[in-house]
Design a protein around this motif. Structure first.
Motif, PDB file in Angstrom:
ATOM      1  N   UNK A 200       0.832  -1.212   0.000  1.00 39.63           N
ATOM      2  CA  UNK A 200       0.000   0.000   0.000  1.00 39.63           C
ATOM      3  C   UNK A 200       0.862   1.255   0.000  1.00 39.63           C
ATOM      4  N   UNK A 201       1.828   1.309   0.922  1.00 37.20           N
ATOM      5  CA  UNK A 201       2.688   2.497   1.016  1.00 37.20           C
ATOM      6  C   UNK A 201       3.509   2.690  -0.252  1.00 37.20           C
ATOM      7  N   UNK A 202       4.060   1.597  -0.787  1.00 37.29           N
ATOM      8  CA  UNK A 202       4.879   1.700  -2.000  1.00 37.29           C
ATOM      9  C   UNK A 202       4.040   2.173  -3.181  1.00 37.29           C
ATOM     10  N   UNK A 203       2.821   1.639  -3.312  1.00 38.35           N
ATOM     11  CA  UNK A 203       1.978   2.014  -4.444  1.00 38.35           C
ATOM     12  C   UNK A 203       1.626   3.496  -4.389  1.00 38.35           C
ATOM     13  N   UNK A 204       1.246   3.992  -3.208  1.00 35.98           N
ATOM     14  CA  UNK A 204       0.907   5.410  -3.065  1.00 35.98           C
ATOM     15  C   UNK A 204       2.121   6.298  -3.303  1.00 35.98           C
ATOM     16  N   UNK A 205       3.268   5.903  -2.746  1.00 36.40           N
ATOM     17  CA  UNK A 205       4.466   6.730  -2.900  1.00 36.40           C
ATOM     18  C   UNK A 205       4.898   6.840  -4.358  1.00 36.40           C
ATOM     19  N   UNK A 206       4.803   5.740  -5.101  1.00 34.53           N
ATOM     20  CA  UNK A 206       5.185   5.765  -6.514  1.00 34.53           C
ATOM     21  C   UNK A 206       4.259   6.654  -7.334  1.00 34.53           C
ATOM     22  N   UNK A 207       3.095   6.961  -6.801  1.00 30.96           N
ATOM     23  CA  UNK A 207       2.151   7.834  -7.496  1.00 30.96           C
ATOM     24  C   UNK A 207       2.133   9.230  -6.916  1.00 30.96           C
ATOM     25  N   UNK A 208       3.176   9.558  -6.189  1.00 26.82           N
ATOM     26  CA  UNK A 208       3.355  10.909  -5.678  1.00 26.82           C
ATOM     27  C   UNK A 208       2.530  11.263  -4.472  1.00 26.82           C
ATOM     28  N   UNK A 209       1.931  10.264  -3.817  1.00 23.78           N
ATOM     29  CA  UNK A 209       1.113  10.513  -2.624  1.00 23.78           C
ATOM     30  C   UNK A 209       2.008  10.340  -1.405  1.00 23.78           C
ATOM     31  N   UNK A 210       2.405  11.456  -0.800  1.00 25.18           N
ATOM     32  CA  UNK A 210       3.324  11.416   0.336  1.00 25.18           C
ATOM     33  C   UNK A 210       2.617  11.596   1.677  1.00 25.18           C
ATOM     34  N   UNK A 211       1.334  11.937   1.641  1.00 24.06           N
ATOM     35  CA  UNK A 211       0.594  12.117   2.891  1.00 24.06           C
ATOM     36  C   UNK A 211       0.373  10.769   3.564  1.00 24.06           C
ATOM     37  N   UNK A 212       0.291  10.795   4.878  1.00 25.51           N
ATOM     38  CA  UNK A 212       0.002   9.564   5.615  1.00 25.51           C
ATOM     39  C   UNK A 212      -1.442   9.143   5.391  1.00 25.51           C
ATOM     40  N   UNK A 213      -1.663   7.830   5.366  1.00 22.89           N
ATOM     41  CA  UNK A 213      -3.041   7.340   5.273  1.00 22.89           C
ATOM     42  C   UNK A 213      -3.810   7.755   6.517  1.00 22.89           C
ATOM     43  N   UNK A 214      -5.070   8.158   6.326  1.00 21.25           N
ATOM     44  CA  UNK A 214      -5.880   8.634   7.445  1.00 21.25           C
ATOM     45  C   UNK A 214      -6.833   7.556   7.962  1.00 21.25           C
ATOM     46  N   UNK A 215      -7.072   6.525   7.154  1.00 23.01           N
ATOM     47  CA  UNK A 215      -8.084   5.543   7.517  1.00 23.01           C
ATOM     48  C   UNK A 215      -7.544   4.299   8.186  1.00 23.01           C
ATOM     49  N   UNK A 216      -6.233   4.235   8.414  1.00 18.25           N
ATOM     50  CA  UNK A 216      -5.665   3.065   9.077  1.00 18.25           C
ATOM     51  C   UNK A 216      -5.329   1.950   8.107  1.00 18.25           C
ATOM     52  N   UNK A 217      -4.494   1.046   8.578  1.00 20.34           N
ATOM     53  CA  UNK A 217      -4.016  -0.065   7.757  1.00 20.34           C
ATOM     54  C   UNK A 217      -4.188  -1.374   8.524  1.00 20.34           C
ATOM     55  N   UNK A 218      -4.774  -2.358   7.873  1.00 20.68           N
ATOM     56  CA  UNK A 218      -4.904  -3.700   8.448  1.00 20.68           C
ATOM     57  C   UNK A 218      -4.075  -4.659   7.617  1.00 20.68           C
ATOM     58  N   UNK A 219      -3.140  -5.359   8.266  1.00 24.14           N
ATOM     59  CA  UNK A 219      -2.304  -6.333   7.576  1.00 24.14           C
ATOM     60  C   UNK A 219      -2.834  -7.737   7.855  1.00 24.14           C
ATOM     61  N   UNK A 220      -3.017  -8.500   6.790  1.00 24.93           N
ATOM     62  CA  UNK A 220      -3.573  -9.852   6.912  1.00 24.93           C
ATOM     63  C   UNK A 220      -2.756 -10.797   6.043  1.00 24.93           C
ATOM     64  N   UNK A 221      -2.780 -12.098   6.333  1.00 20.33           N
ATOM     65  CA  UNK A 221      -2.160 -13.070   5.422  1.00 20.33           C
ATOM     66  C   UNK A 221      -2.765 -12.956   4.030  1.00 20.33           C
ATOM     67  N   UNK A 222      -1.967 -13.243   3.024  1.00 17.09           N
ATOM     68  CA  UNK A 222      -2.422 -13.068   1.644  1.00 17.09           C
ATOM     69  C   UNK A 222      -3.668 -13.846   1.299  1.00 17.09           C
ATOM     70  N   UNK A 223      -3.856 -15.019   1.921  1.00 15.95           N
ATOM     71  CA  UNK A 223      -5.029 -15.809   1.596  1.00 15.95           C
ATOM     72  C   UNK A 223      -6.316 -15.241   2.194  1.00 15.95           C
ATOM     73  N   UNK A 224      -6.191 -14.243   3.085  1.00 16.41           N
ATOM     74  CA  UNK A 224      -7.379 -13.616   3.683  1.00 16.41           C
ATOM     75  C   UNK A 224      -7.669 -12.232   3.097  1.00 16.41           C
ATOM     76  N   UNK A 225      -6.775 -11.769   2.237  1.00 16.18           N
ATOM     77  CA  UNK A 225      -6.932 -10.418   1.698  1.00 16.18           C
ATOM     78  C   UNK A 225      -8.225 -10.278   0.900  1.00 16.18           C
ATOM     79  N   UNK A 226      -8.544 -11.264   0.100  1.00 12.60           N
ATOM     80  CA  UNK A 226      -9.731 -11.174  -0.745  1.00 12.60           C
ATOM     81  C   UNK A 226     -11.009 -11.135   0.091  1.00 12.60           C
ATOM     82  N   UNK A 227     -11.056 -11.913   1.173  1.00 13.24           N
ATOM     83  CA  UNK A 227     -12.228 -11.869   2.053  1.00 13.24           C
ATOM     84  C   UNK A 227     -12.400 -10.483   2.656  1.00 13.24           C
ATOM     85  N   UNK A 228     -11.288  -9.879   3.068  1.00 11.32           N
ATOM     86  CA  UNK A 228     -11.363  -8.539   3.626  1.00 11.32           C
ATOM     87  C   UNK A 228     -11.848  -7.520   2.615  1.00 11.32           C
TER      88      UNK A 228
END
Length: 295
Positions: A200-228
């Protein structure tokens, strides 16, 4: 390398055996020599190097700091030699096939197809390590890595399996009342990210978005990402192939897409693969061709 300055191999082997077994008697048994011969070799090694490797002040031998450093180096060096010899001579033919890949690839692509390989090769044991961490490929260890990228991993061979764009996606309800026209519009939303990555951070930074995310970040195992994602827990950046059916069904919205040249690659050490690994790599390519033909 200055070979003339290296200590004798027999002395290094004796010290490695002592460090591994913990006593001169056990080291002698491991090398089929007397404990006195082990002691003699280690004293000769200390004299050659000019440092103390073993602390003899107590009732039991222990390694000095220099001894521990040398033991770690010898353990790695002799271990690599042993694994390479096993690989070259075929002594590791019965060793399980070891595969490393990302949790997302394992869950969404590999596991649904693996029964086909198992039916064709019931005699091959397989160990799959689903991890976001890039793991070193060494002789006698991992046989194949399946990784997402552009195919440039120095010192390794990489063969394209299939290409797939990277997309930013979210559930419709999450973005329904929000105008999303550029990546910066997403920083106020919660994000999902595969555990152990910085997608998430890398994708935003590569697109010139340097502001911090305001909505929070949830990290999950890759097999649970789609359910989330489906449950509207956040925005995520992922491979298009994993979410294309959900996008087509309207369960997810594709917000942004990066075509690029990236894809999943079969990554191996240079040189010939052992037969089991060669069979698995060929099967991977056939499965990818079948999947591409059905799109």
């Amino acid at each position: 390398m200055n070979w003339l300055s290296m200590p004798p191999l027999t002395a290094l082997r004796a010290f490695a055996a002592l460090a591994d077994t913990g006593s001169t008697s056990a080291a002698g048994e491991a090398l089929n020599v007397s404990h006195a011969a082990i002691s003699q070799q280690i004293k000769a090694l200390e004299a050659h190097m000019g440092v103390s490797l073993v602390d003899r002040s107590g009732r039991e031998l222990s390694l000095t700091r220099e001894g521990r450093d040398l033991a770690d180096a010898l353990r790695a060096g002799f271990g690599s030699i042993a694994r390479t010899i096993e690989s070259l001579t075929g002594a590791d033919a019965d060793r399980p096939l070891q595969i490393t890949t990302t949790p997302s690839f394992a869950a969404h692509w590999l596991m649904p197809r693996l029964s086909d390989f198992r039916q064709a090769h019931p005699d091959i044991d397989i160990m799959i390590d689903p991890t976001p961490q890039v793991t070193r490929l060494e002789p006698g260890g991992l046989d194949i890595a399946i990784r997402y990228g552009t195919g440039h991993w120095p010192g390794l061979d990489a063969h394209l399996l299939f290409r797939s764009p990277i997309v930013a996606v979210a559930a419709p309800d999450l973005v329904r009342d929000r105008q999303v026209s550029e990546p910066a519009d997403l920083i106020g939303l919660p994000w999902l990210q595969e555990y152990g990555t910085n997608e998430a951070s890398d994708w935003l930074r590569k697109r010139g978005v340097c502001k911090d995310r305001e909505g929070g970040l949830t990290q999950v195992p890759g097999n649970l990402l789609l359910d989330g994602l489906r449950n509207g827990y956040g925005v995520a950046v992922t491979v298009h192939d994993w979410v294309c059916q959900d996008i087509a069904a309207g369960r997810l919205l594709e917000l942004f897409r990066d075509e690029g040249e990236a894809g999943y690659y079969i990554v191996t050490r240079p040189g010939p693969l052992r037969p089991n690994a060669r069979a698995f790599a060929a099967w991977l390519r056939r499965q990818a061709a079948l999947a591409t033909g059905m799109k």
